[in-house]
Design an enzyme around this catalytic site. Structure first.
Site, PDB file in Angstrom:
ATOM      1  N   ARG A  45       0.856  -1.186   0.000  1.00 44.94           N
ATOM      2  CA  ARG A  45       0.000   0.000   0.000  1.00 44.94           C
ATOM      3  C   ARG A  45       0.887   1.228   0.000  1.00 44.94           C
ATOM      4  O   ARG A  45       1.607   1.494   0.964  1.00 44.94           O
ATOM      5  CB  ARG A  45      -0.915  -0.001   1.228  1.00 44.94           C
ATOM      6  CG  ARG A  45      -1.894   1.164   1.281  1.00 44.94           C
ATOM      7  CD  ARG A  45      -2.796   1.056   2.514  1.00 44.94           C
ATOM      8  NE  ARG A  45      -3.819   2.084   2.525  1.00 44.94           N
ATOM      9  CZ  ARG A  45      -3.658   3.319   2.997  1.00 44.94           C
ATOM     10  NH1 ARG A  45      -2.480   3.671   3.517  1.00 44.94           N
ATOM     11  NH2 ARG A  45      -4.650   4.175   2.963  1.00 44.94           N
ATOM     12  N   SER A 114     -12.832  -3.847  -0.055  1.00 51.36           N
ATOM     13  CA  SER A 114     -13.137  -3.237   1.235  1.00 51.36           C
ATOM     14  C   SER A 114     -14.637  -2.981   1.331  1.00 51.36           C
ATOM     15  O   SER A 114     -15.223  -2.359   0.433  1.00 51.36           O
ATOM     16  CB  SER A 114     -12.385  -1.912   1.390  1.00 51.36           C
ATOM     17  OG  SER A 114     -11.001  -2.136   1.521  1.00 51.36           O
ATOM     18  N   LYS A 144      -5.668   5.073   9.531  1.00 56.40           N
ATOM     19  CA  LYS A 144      -6.834   5.800   9.021  1.00 56.40           C
ATOM     20  C   LYS A 144      -7.625   6.330  10.218  1.00 56.40           C
ATOM     21  O   LYS A 144      -8.654   5.767  10.610  1.00 56.40           O
ATOM     22  CB  LYS A 144      -7.710   4.887   8.158  1.00 56.40           C
ATOM     23  CG  LYS A 144      -7.074   4.492   6.839  1.00 56.40           C
ATOM     24  CD  LYS A 144      -8.068   3.766   5.946  1.00 56.40           C
ATOM     25  CE  LYS A 144      -7.482   3.473   4.573  1.00 56.40           C
ATOM     26  NZ  LYS A 144      -8.475   2.825   3.667  1.00 56.40           N
TER      27      LYS A 144
END
Length: 214
Positions: A45, A114, A144
């Site tokens: 990521r 997701s 996040k």
């Protein structure tokens, strides 16, 4: 069949890289430490625009995962996944629809989606061809921090209605991950509890032990 493969490989510790915690000088070394510690899935990521570095890092991770028998996943970048022949891609709610991804990448690649706190979204994703689904955030997350926290009932409901692997994500540690496995998670996606730890391999082993205990 792809579905049987997904059930066999999307399980256990699902490590997700973080450029802030893994600068280039130690990037591959820290990723390999997680694999030595028992990570069975490793997702790349990186949201930067440094295409050359991202290609090199993704290619290096793919080779590491092949050496350790782990599944390599590219996050949110179908073109990069295709360029490095990644066996899996993970996408979010704003990414291309499943039929478009399949046309671009073929039928062999695993695709995870997701689904945040929505089992209904997961059901639609699976009907469209998703190979696994991810829910969260289950705990406050430094990766996040604005992600809404969802309850364990999401996992329980998903376990009752879905036949694909279920990944839990968000603020997961060795101290709280057991509850997620008990509620139905097949895999725990973890960032900071692994890569912010002073000893990545040991931290990964602690998280992997949750599955043996379960």
């Amino acid at each position: 069949m792809r579905s049987a493969w997904a059930r066999s490989v999307v399980a256990g510790v699902y490590a997700i890289t973080d450029a802030r915690l893994m600068p280039p000088s130690v990037f591959l070394a820290r990723a390999e430490a997680a694999l030595r510690g028992g990570a069975r899935v490793l997702q790349y990521r990186d949201k930067s625009n440094d295409a050359a570095r991202r290609f090199a890092e993704a290619r290096g991770l793919r080779a590491l995962c092949a050496r350790y028998g782990a599944l390599f996943v590219v996050n949110d970048d179908p073109a990069l996944a295709r360029a490095v022949a990644a066996p899996a891609l993970h996408v979010g709610e704003d990414d291309a629809p499943m039929d478009e991804l399949r046309r671009a990448l073929g039928e062999e690649i695993l695709i995870g989606v997701s689904c945040y706190g929505s089992v209904e979204r997961a059901q639609r994703a699976v009907a469209a061809g998703a190979d696994y689904v991810a829910f969260g955030s289950f705990f406050p997350s430094t990766t996040k921090p604005l992600a809404p926290v969802v309850g364990l009932d999401v996992l329980r409901q998903a376990r009752q209605t879905l036949a694909v692997p279920i990944v839990a994500i968000g603020g997961i540690t060795a101290a709280n991950g057991g509850a997620l496995i008990a509620a139905g998670a097949d895999s725990l996606a973890i960032v900071s509890a692994l890569f912010a730890a002073p000893a990545v391999e040991a931290a990964t082993r602690r998280c992997a032990a949750l599955f043996a205990d379960a």
